[in-house]
Design a protein around this motif. Structure first.
Motif, PDB file in Angstrom:
ATOM      1  N   LEU A 108       0.815  -1.216   0.000  1.00 50.24           N
ATOM      2  CA  LEU A 108       0.000   0.000   0.000  1.00 50.24           C
ATOM      3  C   LEU A 108       0.849   1.266   0.000  1.00 50.24           C
ATOM      4  CD1 LEU A 108      -2.729  -1.081   2.589  1.00 50.24           C
ATOM      5  CD2 LEU A 108      -2.979  -0.945   0.112  1.00 50.24           C
ATOM      6  N   ASN A 109       2.163   1.119  -0.207  1.00 49.26           N
ATOM      7  CA  ASN A 109       3.083   2.259  -0.325  1.00 49.26           C
ATOM      8  C   ASN A 109       3.217   3.071   0.961  1.00 49.26           C
ATOM      9  OD1 ASN A 109       3.712   1.769  -3.091  1.00 49.26           O
ATOM     10  ND2 ASN A 109       1.774   2.759  -3.688  1.00 49.26           N
ATOM     11  N   TRP A 110       3.141   2.394   2.098  1.00 44.73           N
ATOM     12  CA  TRP A 110       3.435   3.075   3.350  1.00 44.73           C
ATOM     13  C   TRP A 110       4.940   3.326   3.406  1.00 44.73           C
ATOM     14  CZ3 TRP A 110       0.119   3.637   7.929  1.00 44.73           C
ATOM     15  CH2 TRP A 110      -1.222   3.339   7.665  1.00 44.73           C
ATOM     16  N   GLN A 111       5.335   4.496   3.866  1.00 42.77           N
ATOM     17  CA  GLN A 111       6.744   4.867   3.887  1.00 42.77           C
ATOM     18  C   GLN A 111       7.420   4.580   5.227  1.00 42.77           C
ATOM     19  OE1 GLN A 111       8.235   5.779   1.047  1.00 42.77           O
ATOM     20  NE2 GLN A 111       6.197   5.472   0.133  1.00 42.77           N
ATOM     21  N   GLU A 112       6.652   4.561   6.282  1.00 52.90           N
ATOM     22  CA  GLU A 112       7.228   4.283   7.595  1.00 52.90           C
ATOM     23  C   GLU A 112       6.204   3.586   8.481  1.00 52.90           C
ATOM     24  OE1 GLU A 112       8.351   7.976   9.310  1.00 52.90           O
ATOM     25  OE2 GLU A 112       6.323   8.793   9.345  1.00 52.90           O
ATOM     26  N   LEU A 113       6.705   2.977   9.521  1.00 44.63           N
ATOM     27  CA  LEU A 113       5.853   2.232  10.437  1.00 44.63           C
ATOM     28  C   LEU A 113       5.031   3.207  11.278  1.00 44.63           C
ATOM     29  CD1 LEU A 113       5.567  -0.866  11.115  1.00 44.63           C
ATOM     30  CD2 LEU A 113       6.962  -0.381  13.144  1.00 44.63           C
ATOM     31  N   PRO A 114       3.699   3.009  11.380  1.00 43.06           N
ATOM     32  CA  PRO A 114       2.878   3.900  12.220  1.00 43.06           C
ATOM     33  C   PRO A 114       3.312   3.847  13.679  1.00 43.06           C
ATOM     34  CG  PRO A 114       1.503   2.566  10.759  1.00 43.06           C
ATOM     35  CD  PRO A 114       2.891   2.010  10.672  1.00 43.06           C
ATOM     36  N   TRP A 115       3.084   4.932  14.400  1.00 44.14           N
ATOM     37  CA  TRP A 115       3.534   5.016  15.784  1.00 44.14           C
ATOM     38  C   TRP A 115       2.919   3.946  16.670  1.00 44.14           C
ATOM     39  CZ3 TRP A 115      -0.131   5.664  19.532  1.00 44.14           C
ATOM     40  CH2 TRP A 115      -1.365   6.139  19.124  1.00 44.14           C
ATOM     41  N   TYR A 116       1.671   3.549  16.372  1.00 47.39           N
ATOM     42  CA  TYR A 116       1.009   2.571  17.245  1.00 47.39           C
ATOM     43  C   TYR A 116       1.503   1.147  17.006  1.00 47.39           C
ATOM     44  CZ  TYR A 116      -1.913   2.873  13.016  1.00 47.39           C
ATOM     45  OH  TYR A 116      -2.354   2.941  11.725  1.00 47.39           O
ATOM     46  N   TRP A 117       2.438   0.973  16.079  1.00 50.99           N
ATOM     47  CA  TRP A 117       3.093  -0.324  15.902  1.00 50.99           C
ATOM     48  C   TRP A 117       4.393  -0.411  16.698  1.00 50.99           C
ATOM     49  CZ3 TRP A 117       2.378  -4.799  12.715  1.00 50.99           C
ATOM     50  CH2 TRP A 117       1.153  -4.847  12.033  1.00 50.99           C
ATOM     51  N   TYR A 118       4.851   0.696  17.244  1.00 48.14           N
ATOM     52  CA  TYR A 118       6.109   0.678  17.993  1.00 48.14           C
ATOM     53  C   TYR A 118       5.958  -0.185  19.249  1.00 48.14           C
ATOM     54  CZ  TYR A 118       7.583   4.635  15.091  1.00 48.14           C
ATOM     55  OH  TYR A 118       7.918   5.453  14.035  1.00 48.14           O
ATOM     56  N   GLY A 119       6.978  -0.948  19.525  1.00 45.30           N
ATOM     57  CA  GLY A 119       6.994  -1.791  20.715  1.00 45.30           C
ATOM     58  C   GLY A 119       6.510  -3.203  20.484  1.00 45.30           C
ATOM     59  N   PHE A 120       5.790  -3.435  19.391  1.00 45.42           N
ATOM     60  CA  PHE A 120       5.244  -4.776  19.166  1.00 45.42           C
ATOM     61  C   PHE A 120       6.292  -5.767  18.664  1.00 45.42           C
ATOM     62  CE2 PHE A 120       1.201  -2.554  19.382  1.00 45.42           C
ATOM     63  CZ  PHE A 120       0.404  -3.475  20.031  1.00 45.42           C
ATOM     64  N   ASP A 121       7.519  -5.314  18.467  1.00 45.58           N
ATOM     65  CA  ASP A 121       8.583  -6.263  18.162  1.00 45.58           C
ATOM     66  C   ASP A 121       9.036  -6.999  19.416  1.00 45.58           C
ATOM     67  OD1 ASP A 121       9.447  -3.784  19.095  1.00 45.58           O
ATOM     68  OD2 ASP A 121      11.477  -4.101  18.323  1.00 45.58           O
ATOM     69  N   GLN A 122       8.596  -6.498  20.598  1.00 48.72           N
ATOM     70  CA  GLN A 122       8.911  -7.144  21.871  1.00 48.72           C
ATOM     71  C   GLN A 122       7.712  -7.955  22.353  1.00 48.72           C
ATOM     72  OE1 GLN A 122      11.978  -6.967  23.238  1.00 48.72           O
ATOM     73  NE2 GLN A 122      12.632  -5.658  21.510  1.00 48.72           N
ATOM     74  N   PHE A 123       7.955  -9.206  22.731  1.00 50.58           N
ATOM     75  CA  PHE A 123       6.855 -10.079  23.146  1.00 50.58           C
ATOM     76  C   PHE A 123       6.180  -9.564  24.416  1.00 50.58           C
ATOM     77  CE2 PHE A 123       5.112 -13.654  25.546  1.00 50.58           C
ATOM     78  CZ  PHE A 123       4.264 -14.207  24.609  1.00 50.58           C
ATOM     79  N   TRP A 124       6.966  -9.073  25.371  1.00 50.41           N
ATOM     80  CA  TRP A 124       6.381  -8.621  26.626  1.00 50.41           C
ATOM     81  C   TRP A 124       5.417  -7.457  26.404  1.00 50.41           C
ATOM     82  CZ3 TRP A 124       6.785  -3.651  28.304  1.00 50.41           C
ATOM     83  CH2 TRP A 124       7.796  -2.856  27.736  1.00 50.41           C
ATOM     84  N   PHE A 125       5.784  -6.574  25.459  1.00 51.96           N
ATOM     85  CA  PHE A 125       4.914  -5.435  25.170  1.00 51.96           C
ATOM     86  C   PHE A 125       3.618  -5.911  24.522  1.00 51.96           C
ATOM     87  CE2 PHE A 125       3.392  -1.986  22.454  1.00 51.96           C
ATOM     88  CZ  PHE A 125       3.357  -0.930  23.353  1.00 51.96           C
ATOM     89  N   ALA A 126       3.725  -6.856  23.580  1.00 56.06           N
ATOM     90  CA  ALA A 126       2.528  -7.388  22.926  1.00 56.06           C
ATOM     91  C   ALA A 126       1.629  -8.094  23.936  1.00 56.06           C
ATOM     92  CB  ALA A 126       2.929  -8.348  21.805  1.00 56.06           C
ATOM     93  N   ALA A 127       2.242  -8.869  24.849  1.00 52.70           N
ATOM     94  CA  ALA A 127       1.452  -9.562  25.874  1.00 52.70           C
ATOM     95  C   ALA A 127       0.737  -8.563  26.778  1.00 52.70           C
ATOM     96  CB  ALA A 127       2.352 -10.477  26.697  1.00 52.70           C
ATOM     97  N   LEU A 128       1.405  -7.448  27.075  1.00 48.29           N
ATOM     98  CA  LEU A 128       0.773  -6.410  27.893  1.00 48.29           C
ATOM     99  C   LEU A 128      -0.400  -5.791  27.161  1.00 48.29           C
ATOM    100  CD1 LEU A 128       0.865  -4.724  30.505  1.00 48.29           C
ATOM    101  CD2 LEU A 128       2.432  -3.161  29.313  1.00 48.29           C
TER     102      LEU A 128
END
Length: 374
Positions: A108-128
């Motif tokens: 879809l031609n997104w140029q950068e990761l949206p701010w609300y995706w930050y932190g989801f590369d960490q499992f603990w953050f996703a679990a929270l």
């Protein structure tokens, strides 16, 4: 109550079935007649995810009188939170080889990761987030609804409107959640391949553990003083309020706990099924969850677990055996339960175990005179 007597039995059966399934899947050779294939383990894991969702609905409906027709939204939000982590774990192994952006964003031609995706590369953050996101939505919705004293069918309509609105929002490509395709093509979790038998078995065991812990949490709540107040609110909300209890706070608390449980169910569902899309927000899914609770027995905790497994097993069976008329067969099952088992499976078991009392002697029958026998 029969539900109280069945509680340790259900937990024991859950542990025993889990151990048997894992043993027959991992220890028995694939060519053996007793071997349980991995796809069957995944299917059973899906049933247990639904059982945890049904348990969360029974906590608020069966014991507090809050009929939510939007719990599928909390389930889906928990699933999306886990799906975002799994998408971040794909990295450069995606179709477009972008280490930062998921494939659908590149497409879809997104140029950068949206701010609300930050932190989801960490499992603990996703679990929270699995817990926080559904709980926060339930808190906001409950705060405005309960303080305005919205109850009954009006509250049910509001919850249903909420999940329908979320479904429409998540279908939009510009929301950054994959649009109508959602998330899929997951690779691994915590560094282990999701396609391996060991990971599938582990996810099944964790789901069974979550159901057991969820059951114990609900049981602890309803057997405490808090649970007695919840039942009082269900049976006579106005009288409970006049006695001085902050009814809105009690309802808000249990509503938030129930939403968090539904989010956990969704988070366990996604890595086992391998996909999450806006279809999970469909209001029909929330209504179906209420049906599971009704079939098993509302206000029993044991019943929703049994109802969720039975109904979904029947659904799987009918779709394979009667692919053209399975909806009618499933509908007939629900009608039969409504007519012949209005209190669900648990109510039927209680009726069967209730001892039959001898018929009372009619008052009109003559009583023998003791002197006449002399």
């Amino acid at each position: 109550m029969i539900a109280d007597r069945l509680s340790p039995v259900v937990l024991g059966v859950l542990a025993l079935v889990t151990a048997i399934v894992l043993g027959l899947n991992l220890l028995v050779p694939a060519d053996h007649a007793l071997h349980i294939p991995t796809y069957a383990v995944t299917l059973l894991g899906k049933y247990l995810c639904y059982a945890l969702l049904a348990l969360s609905v029974d906590l608020i409906w069966g014991y507090c009188g809050i009929l939510s027709l939007g719990h599928g939204a909390f389930f889906a939000l928990g699933g999306y939170a886990m799906g975002m982590h799994l998408m971040r774990q794909i990295g450069s192994r995606g179709v477009y080889g972008n280490a930062e952006l998921p494939d659908f964003m590149v497409f879809l031609n997104w140029q950068e990761l949206p701010w609300y995706w930050y932190g989801f590369d960490q499992f603990w953050f996703a679990a929270l987030m699995v817990l926080v996101t559904p709980a926060a939505l339930a808190f906001v919705l409950g705060w405005f609804a309960f303080r305005s004293r919205v109850t009954g069918v009006y509250l049910s309509i509001i919850t249903q409107a909420m999940t329908f609105a979320l479904m429409l929002a998540f279908f939009r490509n510009d929301m950054g959640f994959g649009g109508n395709n959602g998330f899929s093509d997951f690779k691994d979790i915590l560094g282990a391949s999701l396609q391996s038998d060991g990971v599938r078995a582990t996810l099944f065991a964790l789901t069974a553990l979550a159901v057991g812990l969820g059951f114990l949490l609900c049981r602890f709540i309803i057997r405490s003083k808090l649970g007695k107040v919840l039942v009082a609110i269900r049976d006579a909300e106005s009288r409970t309020r006049f006695l001085g209890y902050p009814v809105e706070r009690y309802k808000l608390f249990v509503f938030v706990i129930s939403a968090a449980m539904a989010g956990v169910a969704g988070a366990l569902y996604v890595p086992q099924i391998g996909i999450i899309n806006p279809g999970e927000f469909d209001p029909a899914n929330s209504i179906e969850t209420v049906i599971w609770v009704a079939v098993g027995g509302r206000g029993t905790l044991v019943g929703p677990i049994i109802g969720a497994v039975l109904v979904n097993f029947a659904k799987t069976y009918f779709t394979a055996v009667l692919p053209d008329i399975w909806l009618f067969a499933l509908g007939g099952l629900f009608v039969a339960v409504t007519l012949f088992m209005p209190k669900g499976v648990i109510g039927l078991l209680a009726k069967l175990k209730r001892p039959k009392l001898p018929a009372a002697i009619p008052e009109s029958l003559p009583v023998a005179d003791p002197k006449s026998a002399e």
